[in-house]
Design an enzyme around this catalytic site. Sequence first.
Site, PDB file in Angstrom:
ATOM      1  N   ASP A 210       7.911 -22.831  26.781  1.00 50.12           N
ATOM      2  CA  ASP A 210       8.161 -21.478  27.280  1.00 50.12           C
ATOM      3  C   ASP A 210       9.557 -21.451  27.888  1.00 50.12           C
ATOM      4  OD1 ASP A 210       5.873 -19.106  28.058  1.00 50.12           O
ATOM      5  OD2 ASP A 210       7.854 -18.938  28.991  1.00 50.12           O
TER       6      ASP A 210
ATOM      7  N   CYS B 118      -3.161  -5.345  26.070  1.00 48.72           N
ATOM      8  CA  CYS B 118      -3.175  -5.190  24.610  1.00 48.72           C
ATOM      9  C   CYS B 118      -3.707  -3.877  24.066  1.00 48.72           C
ATOM     10  CB  CYS B 118      -3.936  -6.356  23.993  1.00 48.72           C
ATOM     11  SG  CYS B 118      -3.098  -7.911  24.314  1.00 48.72           S
TER      12      CYS B 118
ATOM     13  N   PRO C 114       5.528  -6.530  23.773  1.00 46.79           N
ATOM     14  CA  PRO C 114       5.227  -5.313  24.550  1.00 46.79           C
ATOM     15  C   PRO C 114       5.644  -4.031  23.820  1.00 46.79           C
ATOM     16  CG  PRO C 114       7.196  -6.399  25.389  1.00 46.79           C
ATOM     17  CD  PRO C 114       6.651  -7.282  24.325  1.00 46.79           C
TER      18      PRO C 114
ATOM     19  N   LYS D  35      -5.934  -7.203  13.045  1.00 48.50           N
ATOM     20  CA  LYS D  35      -5.853  -7.412  14.493  1.00 48.50           C
ATOM     21  C   LYS D  35      -5.665  -6.074  15.222  1.00 48.50           C
ATOM     22  CE  LYS D  35      -5.423  -8.887  18.535  1.00 48.50           C
ATOM     23  NZ  LYS D  35      -6.509  -9.377  19.335  1.00 48.50           N
TER      24      LYS D  35
ATOM     25  N   ARG E 241     -27.356   0.034  14.594  1.00 50.23           N
ATOM     26  CA  ARG E 241     -26.148   0.307  13.800  1.00 50.23           C
ATOM     27  C   ARG E 241     -24.951   0.539  14.720  1.00 50.23           C
ATOM     28  NH1 ARG E 241     -28.548   5.341  10.796  1.00 50.23           N
ATOM     29  NH2 ARG E 241     -29.037   5.669  12.988  1.00 50.23           N
TER      30      ARG E 241
ATOM     31  N   ASN F 177       5.074 -12.636  23.964  1.00 51.61           N
ATOM     32  CA  ASN F 177       4.636 -11.270  24.212  1.00 51.61           C
ATOM     33  C   ASN F 177       5.287 -10.281  23.244  1.00 51.61           C
ATOM     34  OD1 ASN F 177       6.624 -12.518  25.807  1.00 51.61           O
ATOM     35  ND2 ASN F 177       6.813 -10.751  27.142  1.00 51.61           N
TER      36      ASN F 177
ATOM     37  N   GLY G 253      -1.223 -18.533  24.515  1.00 51.39           N
ATOM     38  CA  GLY G 253      -0.720 -19.868  24.188  1.00 51.39           C
ATOM     39  C   GLY G 253      -1.418 -20.968  24.973  1.00 51.39           C
TER      40      GLY G 253
ATOM     41  N   GLU H  37      -5.058 -13.667  17.335  1.00 48.92           N
ATOM     42  CA  GLU H  37      -6.016 -14.179  18.309  1.00 48.92           C
ATOM     43  C   GLU H  37      -6.936 -13.049  18.767  1.00 48.92           C
ATOM     44  OE1 GLU H  37      -6.791 -17.319  19.189  1.00 48.92           O
ATOM     45  OE2 GLU H  37      -8.409 -16.054  19.928  1.00 48.92           O
TER      46      GLU H  37
HETATM   47  P1  NAD Z   1       2.127 -13.592  28.060  1.00 53.27           P
HETATM   48  O1  NAD Z   1       3.146 -12.641  28.558  1.00 53.27           O
HETATM   49  O2  NAD Z   1       1.046 -14.060  28.961  1.00 53.27           O
HETATM   50  O3  NAD Z   1       2.842 -14.888  27.476  1.00 53.27           O
HETATM   51  C1  NAD Z   1       3.941 -14.842  26.626  1.00 53.27           C
HETATM   52  C2  NAD Z   1       4.885 -15.962  27.012  1.00 53.27           C
HETATM   53  O4  NAD Z   1       5.930 -16.060  26.038  1.00 53.27           O
HETATM   54  C3  NAD Z   1       5.595 -15.755  28.348  1.00 53.27           C
HETATM   55  O5  NAD Z   1       5.282 -16.829  29.204  1.00 53.27           O
HETATM   56  C4  NAD Z   1       7.082 -15.703  28.004  1.00 53.27           C
HETATM   57  O6  NAD Z   1       7.899 -16.328  28.975  1.00 53.27           O
HETATM   58  C5  NAD Z   1       7.112 -16.474  26.704  1.00 53.27           C
HETATM   59  N1  NAD Z   1       8.270 -16.176  25.861  1.00 53.27           N
HETATM   60  C6  NAD Z   1       8.708 -14.960  25.452  1.00 53.27           C
HETATM   61  N2  NAD Z   1       9.768 -15.108  24.632  1.00 53.27           N
HETATM   62  C7  NAD Z   1      10.009 -16.431  24.532  1.00 53.27           C
HETATM   63  C8  NAD Z   1      10.958 -17.195  23.816  1.00 53.27           C
HETATM   64  N3  NAD Z   1      11.853 -16.598  23.023  1.00 53.27           N
HETATM   65  N4  NAD Z   1      10.925 -18.534  23.953  1.00 53.27           N
HETATM   66  C9  NAD Z   1      10.016 -19.136  24.726  1.00 53.27           C
HETATM   67  N5  NAD Z   1       9.072 -18.461  25.418  1.00 53.27           N
HETATM   68  C10 NAD Z   1       9.063 -17.121  25.313  1.00 53.27           C
HETATM   69  O7  NAD Z   1       1.488 -12.892  26.769  1.00 53.27           O
HETATM   70  P2  NAD Z   1       0.007 -13.100  26.192  1.00 53.27           P
HETATM   71  O8  NAD Z   1      -0.952 -12.266  26.957  1.00 53.27           O
HETATM   72  O9  NAD Z   1      -0.229 -14.550  26.037  1.00 53.27           O
HETATM   73  O10 NAD Z   1       0.146 -12.418  24.753  1.00 53.27           O
HETATM   74  C11 NAD Z   1       0.919 -13.016  23.748  1.00 53.27           C
HETATM   75  C12 NAD Z   1       0.632 -12.298  22.443  1.00 53.27           C
HETATM   76  O11 NAD Z   1      -0.747 -12.463  22.101  1.00 53.27           O
HETATM   77  C13 NAD Z   1       0.864 -10.789  22.473  1.00 53.27           C
HETATM   78  O12 NAD Z   1       1.336 -10.374  21.222  1.00 53.27           O
HETATM   79  C14 NAD Z   1      -0.521 -10.224  22.702  1.00 53.27           C
HETATM   80  O13 NAD Z   1      -0.661  -8.919  22.164  1.00 53.27           O
HETATM   81  C15 NAD Z   1      -1.380 -11.196  21.928  1.00 53.27           C
HETATM   82  N6  NAD Z   1      -2.772 -11.316  22.401  1.00 53.27           N
HETATM   83  C16 NAD Z   1      -3.024 -11.363  23.742  1.00 53.27           C
HETATM   84  C17 NAD Z   1      -4.335 -11.520  24.183  1.00 53.27           C
HETATM   85  C18 NAD Z   1      -4.661 -11.536  25.646  1.00 53.27           C
HETATM   86  O14 NAD Z   1      -5.840 -11.479  25.974  1.00 53.27           O
HETATM   87  N7  NAD Z   1      -3.707 -11.624  26.551  1.00 53.27           N
HETATM   88  C19 NAD Z   1      -5.366 -11.692  23.260  1.00 53.27           C
HETATM   89  C20 NAD Z   1      -5.055 -11.660  21.899  1.00 53.27           C
HETATM   90  C21 NAD Z   1      -3.744 -11.481  21.493  1.00 53.27           C
HETATM   91  C1  UGA Z   2      -9.249  -7.270  24.201  1.00 53.17           C
HETATM   92  C2  UGA Z   2     -10.212  -7.566  23.044  1.00 53.17           C
HETATM   93  O1  UGA Z   2     -11.550  -7.528  23.531  1.00 53.17           O
HETATM   94  C3  UGA Z   2      -9.926  -8.931  22.432  1.00 53.17           C
HETATM   95  O2  UGA Z   2     -10.755  -9.131  21.306  1.00 53.17           O
HETATM   96  C4  UGA Z   2      -8.462  -8.983  22.019  1.00 53.17           C
HETATM   97  O3  UGA Z   2      -8.148 -10.258  21.499  1.00 53.17           O
HETATM   98  C5  UGA Z   2      -7.594  -8.704  23.209  1.00 53.17           C
HETATM   99  O4  UGA Z   2      -7.923  -7.396  23.739  1.00 53.17           O
HETATM  100  C6  UGA Z   2      -6.125  -8.648  22.910  1.00 53.17           C
HETATM  101  O5  UGA Z   2      -5.726  -8.420  21.791  1.00 53.17           O
HETATM  102  O6  UGA Z   2      -5.426  -8.811  23.894  1.00 53.17           O
HETATM  103  P1  UGA Z   2      -9.073  -7.992  26.752  1.00 53.17           P
HETATM  104  O7  UGA Z   2      -8.122  -6.860  26.835  1.00 53.17           O
HETATM  105  O8  UGA Z   2      -8.651  -9.305  27.281  1.00 53.17           O
HETATM  106  O9  UGA Z   2      -9.499  -8.234  25.217  1.00 53.17           O
HETATM  107  O10 UGA Z   2     -10.447  -7.630  27.483  1.00 53.17           O
HETATM  108  P2  UGA Z   2     -11.678  -6.665  27.097  1.00 53.17           P
HETATM  109  O11 UGA Z   2     -12.915  -7.345  27.449  1.00 53.17           O
HETATM  110  O12 UGA Z   2     -11.558  -6.134  25.727  1.00 53.17           O
HETATM  111  O13 UGA Z   2     -11.481  -5.484  28.124  1.00 53.17           O
HETATM  112  C7  UGA Z   2     -10.404  -4.563  28.012  1.00 53.17           C
HETATM  113  C8  UGA Z   2     -10.617  -3.420  28.988  1.00 53.17           C
HETATM  114  O14 UGA Z   2     -11.688  -2.595  28.562  1.00 53.17           O
HETATM  115  C9  UGA Z   2     -10.961  -3.881  30.401  1.00 53.17           C
HETATM  116  O15 UGA Z   2     -10.300  -3.065  31.324  1.00 53.17           O
HETATM  117  C10 UGA Z   2     -12.466  -3.686  30.456  1.00 53.17           C
HETATM  118  O16 UGA Z   2     -12.958  -3.543  31.744  1.00 53.17           O
HETATM  119  C11 UGA Z   2     -12.597  -2.419  29.636  1.00 53.17           C
HETATM  120  N1  UGA Z   2     -13.945  -2.220  29.074  1.00 53.17           N
HETATM  121  C12 UGA Z   2     -14.479  -3.143  28.246  1.00 53.17           C
HETATM  122  C13 UGA Z   2     -14.635  -1.064  29.392  1.00 53.17           C
HETATM  123  O17 UGA Z   2     -14.136  -0.217  30.135  1.00 53.17           O
HETATM  124  N2  UGA Z   2     -15.880  -0.878  28.861  1.00 53.17           N
HETATM  125  C14 UGA Z   2     -16.458  -1.786  28.030  1.00 53.17           C
HETATM  126  O18 UGA Z   2     -17.587  -1.560  27.583  1.00 53.17           O
HETATM  127  C15 UGA Z   2     -15.736  -2.949  27.708  1.00 53.17           C
END
Ligand code: NAD
Ligand code: UGA
Length: 461
Positions: free
Chosen positions: A40, A281, A98, A225, A265, A96, A20, A166
Amino acid sequence: MAIKKMKNIKICCIGAGYVGGPTMAVIANKCANVKITVVDSDKDKINRWNGDLDNLPVFEPGLKELIELNRNKNLFFSNEINDAIRDSSIIFIAVNTPTLESGPGAGFGADLKYIRLCAEQIARVANEDKIIVEKSTVPIKTAEMLNEVFREINPKYNFEVLSNPEFLAEGTAIEDLLNPDRVLIGGDNTISGKKSVKILFDIYSKWIPKEKILTTNVWSSELSKLASNAMLAQRISSINSLSALCDKTGADILEVSNAIGHDHRIGKYFLSPSVGFGGSCFQKDILNLVYLCRNFGLNEVAEYWHQVVKINDYQKKRLTNKILDNLGKDLSNKNITLFGWSFKKDTNDSRESASIYITKDLLELGANIKIYDPKSSIDIIINDLLNISNLSINELNQRVTFYDDHVKSVVDSNCIVILTEWDEFKQFKWDELQNKLSYEKIIFDGRFILNSIYTNKVITL
Ligand code: NAD
Ligand code: UGA
């Protein structure tokens, strides 16, 4: 549909976390005429978003500069969730999702309670049509659940649900958001569905080339996703499984990875061997995919994807076993220094970091742990360990020490273990560090950032 003109758009994003915060900072930066309020339920988090730029809840290269530029201009952080919902025509849900801890699907399925709570709150307070954007990663058919909540609580207005997952990776979030490989928007094939997709499309096309903005139906978008994360993680487990074979045969996994990746490839990305993938994730999303497949009776498909997570667990255990092979089975009275706590470099996030699981095992085997990480603090580390280990806070405080100086962290240690690939580790004077170790002089490179030239004895997985 209440939303007609781009210039009137007000966005509310529920969830001010790793997705966010950065995502809305980039949209605000690129669309000066869109007002964005990120809300939040966590008051402390919102205070930090509104406070000192060096203490934002999320560390990402380039994020603080964007917040500085846009905060309180067209980007706001607030706890007034109802006001923001009422005031906005587009509501992103970025909370989130989880892994379920109990009940049916425990340990596999995604817990959608936060998503449902958002939908219920939106439905209760909305007094006009809204576009609802699923930004969180959710199982396929979540939009159906959202539609049911809206129909049940507030049938008066149209809530058009779009899927817009995302793809940012932590550590490179801002760069990924500014220059994404693609943006995916899933919507219904109805008049209002198409209109809503167009509105979101127009926002992204302010800075993203149109051919990179893919539009699909909602289910394809939701599934793409989970499938993307599963495919990425599968590559890491594949290379990590081969690292075990290299270990037995004398092949060098870095040479093998390099040779494989040269085939265009296959490609060179996501083939770095490691101590196992971490982060909030990959594991959760693959387990969710496994659960979905099982629910559809596809047990073989479920088992195929489950193996990606099993190899990841195996890889983490392999590192602990290497340490035992070299230091002896009894680690009591042994001091072990860990370099790196976060799950990858350039982030302050340690969710599901391999370091947590390895530390738990090492503590159970009797070791004392010394940690150096550029962005984590002792509070984060102790909290991570309290969630997973049986040790009390007092025991943890006695046996886990945090250092903000890497040189001090190795004094009187038996070995160093590299768990995160922070760039600064490569600059360390490894020969000098090695001489400070108490006697074993062993460095375990779980991230393959060192090469034996630096030291007498580096052990890789
Ligand atoms: P996060 O835990 O960092 O943030 C989520 C936030 O939502 C928290 O701050 C929490 O307090 C808030 N929240 C939860 N319920 C709420 C409610 N009812 N009202 C208001 N606030 C509320 O999580 P994140 O890492 O940002 O991930 C969010 C989503 O995006 C997940 O589904 C995750 O799988 C996805 N995602 C994460 C990443 C990443 O790199 N972290 C990348 C792509 C997608
Ligand atoms: C991953 C995906 O790369 C994102 O595209 C996606 O949006 C995100 O998850 C999500 O849905 O949360 P993230 O988990 O933030 O992103 O980071 P990555 O770079 O994918 O790394 C994930 C883990 O894999 C790390 O522990 C990294 O060190 C490990 N990794 C990555 C390896 O061990 N080897 C590699 O070659 C690449």
